[in-house]
Design a protein around this motif. Structure first.
Motif, PDB file in Angstrom:
ATOM      1  N   ALA A  23       0.892  -1.180  -0.039  1.00  0.00           N
ATOM      2  CA  ALA A  23      -0.017  -0.033  -0.157  1.00  0.00           C
ATOM      3  C   ALA A  23       0.795   1.239   0.130  1.00  0.00           C
ATOM      4  CB  ALA A  23      -0.834  -0.062   1.203  1.00  0.00           C
ATOM      5  N   ILE A  24       1.879   1.243   0.741  1.00  0.00           N
ATOM      6  CA  ILE A  24       2.724   2.416   0.851  1.00  0.00           C
ATOM      7  C   ILE A  24       3.561   2.814  -0.749  1.00  0.00           C
ATOM      8  CG2 ILE A  24       4.852   3.346   1.695  1.00  0.00           C
ATOM      9  CD1 ILE A  24       4.237   1.933   4.406  1.00  0.00           C
ATOM     10  N   VAL A  25       4.005   1.457  -1.052  1.00  0.00           N
ATOM     11  CA  VAL A  25       4.429   1.837  -2.484  1.00  0.00           C
ATOM     12  C   VAL A  25       3.690   2.271  -3.486  1.00  0.00           C
ATOM     13  CG1 VAL A  25       5.058   0.378  -4.582  1.00  0.00           C
ATOM     14  CG2 VAL A  25       6.067  -0.483  -2.512  1.00  0.00           C
ATOM     15  N   GLN A  26       2.281   2.084  -3.314  1.00  0.00           N
ATOM     16  CA  GLN A  26       1.357   2.464  -4.465  1.00  0.00           C
ATOM     17  C   GLN A  26       1.089   3.958  -4.069  1.00  0.00           C
ATOM     18  OE1 GLN A  26      -1.831  -0.848  -4.678  1.00  0.00           O
ATOM     19  NE2 GLN A  26      -0.751  -1.319  -6.541  1.00  0.00           N
ATOM     20  N   VAL A  27       0.951   4.310  -2.862  1.00  0.00           N
ATOM     21  CA  VAL A  27       0.645   5.668  -2.663  1.00  0.00           C
ATOM     22  C   VAL A  27       1.718   6.645  -2.951  1.00  0.00           C
ATOM     23  CG1 VAL A  27       1.231   5.862  -0.220  1.00  0.00           C
ATOM     24  CG2 VAL A  27      -0.688   7.212  -1.011  1.00  0.00           C
ATOM     25  N   VAL A  45       6.273  -7.629  -6.249  1.00  0.00           N
ATOM     26  CA  VAL A  45       6.436  -6.019  -6.238  1.00  0.00           C
ATOM     27  C   VAL A  45       6.084  -5.642  -7.617  1.00  0.00           C
ATOM     28  CG1 VAL A  45       7.985  -4.357  -5.704  1.00  0.00           C
ATOM     29  CG2 VAL A  45       8.215  -6.190  -4.126  1.00  0.00           C
ATOM     30  N   LYS A  46       6.661  -6.198  -8.659  1.00  0.00           N
ATOM     31  CA  LYS A  46       6.352  -5.820  -9.908  1.00  0.00           C
ATOM     32  C   LYS A  46       4.845  -5.675 -10.192  1.00  0.00           C
ATOM     33  CE  LYS A  46      10.641  -8.005 -11.676  1.00  0.00           C
ATOM     34  NZ  LYS A  46      11.234  -8.838 -12.760  1.00  0.00           N
ATOM     35  N   GLU A  47       4.002  -6.513  -9.492  1.00  0.00           N
ATOM     36  CA  GLU A  47       2.616  -6.308  -9.759  1.00  0.00           C
ATOM     37  C   GLU A  47       1.908  -5.307  -9.114  1.00  0.00           C
ATOM     38  OE1 GLU A  47       1.097 -10.165  -7.942  1.00  0.00           O
ATOM     39  OE2 GLU A  47       2.084 -11.500  -9.392  1.00  0.00           O
ATOM     40  N   LEU A  48       2.646  -4.524  -8.484  1.00  0.00           N
ATOM     41  CA  LEU A  48       2.256  -3.168  -7.864  1.00  0.00           C
ATOM     42  C   LEU A  48       2.213  -2.076  -8.890  1.00  0.00           C
ATOM     43  CD1 LEU A  48       3.757  -3.563  -4.238  1.00  0.00           C
ATOM     44  CD2 LEU A  48       1.439  -4.466  -4.908  1.00  0.00           C
ATOM     45  N   ALA A  49       2.936  -2.111  -9.820  1.00  0.00           N
ATOM     46  CA  ALA A  49       2.973  -1.151 -10.882  1.00  0.00           C
ATOM     47  C   ALA A  49       1.478  -0.585 -11.168  1.00  0.00           C
ATOM     48  CB  ALA A  49       3.738  -1.441 -12.182  1.00  0.00           C
ATOM     49  N   LEU A  50       1.467   0.773 -11.357  1.00  0.00           N
ATOM     50  CA  LEU A  50       0.073   1.401 -11.647  1.00  0.00           C
ATOM     51  C   LEU A  50       0.181   2.184 -12.842  1.00  0.00           C
ATOM     52  CD1 LEU A  50      -0.600   3.162  -7.941  1.00  0.00           C
ATOM     53  CD2 LEU A  50      -1.515   0.949  -9.090  1.00  0.00           C
ATOM     54  N   LYS A  51      -0.517   1.778 -13.837  1.00  0.00           N
ATOM     55  CA  LYS A  51      -0.465   2.269 -15.152  1.00  0.00           C
ATOM     56  C   LYS A  51      -0.548   3.751 -15.217  1.00  0.00           C
ATOM     57  CE  LYS A  51      -2.493   1.839 -19.834  1.00  0.00           C
ATOM     58  NZ  LYS A  51      -3.696   0.852 -20.605  1.00  0.00           N
TER      59      LYS A  51
END
Length: 255
Positions: A23-27, A45-51
């Motif tokens: 959650a911290i990565v994405q925010v 972790v790679k799956e957390l990338a936001l387009k």
């Protein structure tokens, strides 16, 4: 002046593959930071990338309980991104273990990850910032309300001790940086129960511990996003403001 001042800067988040770390990565990505997510499972972790997020994600494999692994991760960041400006020490474990019958390897894992690994990551980040003349960097520890209270049940004392240690280390770090004349800020976020957190292995737990955690099914929980937003709040403050500790509990927590 808010978190926008860190747009494009490099944040390293440990334990980034799931839960609070994810959650911290994405925010941070949403706020335009370059985020290095460190975890043993880099593929997660790679799956957390936001387009559509303005920030850029880098996933690196690393084990916070292994100093060589930590040093390799910081070297990668230095060689590829220039260095770390923000460190979020999120990685941690909380297994059940008795103080009279527990196994040494279980105690060692708790202390290696929750205390020693956190300290090594902090040392490497601070030394890197000081070498580069970074005076607006930030070190954030994800602690726990366990770091502020005595153990509330048998079998969790070693975990509680590790979190009390994190609180002491944070204040020691603050004073160390003040003595150096550095404006690098430090802080910790201490959550109560968070929905994504795994519980200790119940197979080895005594009946009273199983009963305690069974009650959590009816206990209000925080969401991982709540802790991520606390990180944003901490980073958003004016440079003259150091938010040293944020204690976050779900409304209605009965203990």
């Amino acid at each position: 002046m808010g978190i926008e001042k860190y747009k494009g800067r490099v944040a390293l988040v440990t334990g980034a593959s799931a839960g609070i770390g994810a959650a911290i990565v994405q925010v941070l990505l949403k706020h335009g930071l370059t985020v290095v997510g460190m975890a043993r499972r880099a593929e997660k972790v790679k799956e957390l990338a936001l387009k559509d997020a303005p920030g850029k994600l880098h996933a690196i494999a690393g084990d916070v309980s292994d100093e060589a692994s930590i040093l390799a991760a910081f070297k990668w960041v230095k060689d590829n991104l220039g260095g770390v400006d923000i460190l979020v020490n999120n990685a941690g474990v909380f297994p059940f273990t008795s103080l009279t019958e527990g196994k040494t390897e279980t105690w060692k894992r708790i202390l290696d990850l929750n205390v020693l690994g956190l300290s090594i990551c902090t040392r490497e980040a601070v030394q890197d910032m000081l070498r580069r003349g970074v005076d607006d960097g930030f070190i954030i520890h994800i602690n726990s309300t366990a770091g502020h209270t005595p153990p509330n049940i048998d079998g969790m004392a070693m975990y509680f001790a590790s979190k009390h240690t994190v609180k002491v280390l944070l204040e020691g770090l603050r004073k160390d940086l003040v003595a150096k004349g550095s404006k690098i800020r430090v802080g910790e976020i201490s959550p109560g129960p968070v929905r994504s957190q795994g519980l200790p292995n119940m197979a080895a737990a005594p009946p009273e511990l199983r009963e305690f955690f069974a009650k959590l099914n009816n206990t209000p929980f925080l969401e991982t996003e709540d802790i991520a937003e606390a990180v944003v709040y901490m980073l958003s403050q004016h440079p003259r403001v150091q938010v040293h500790d944020i204690i976050v509990m779900p409304t209605g927590q009965p203990f």
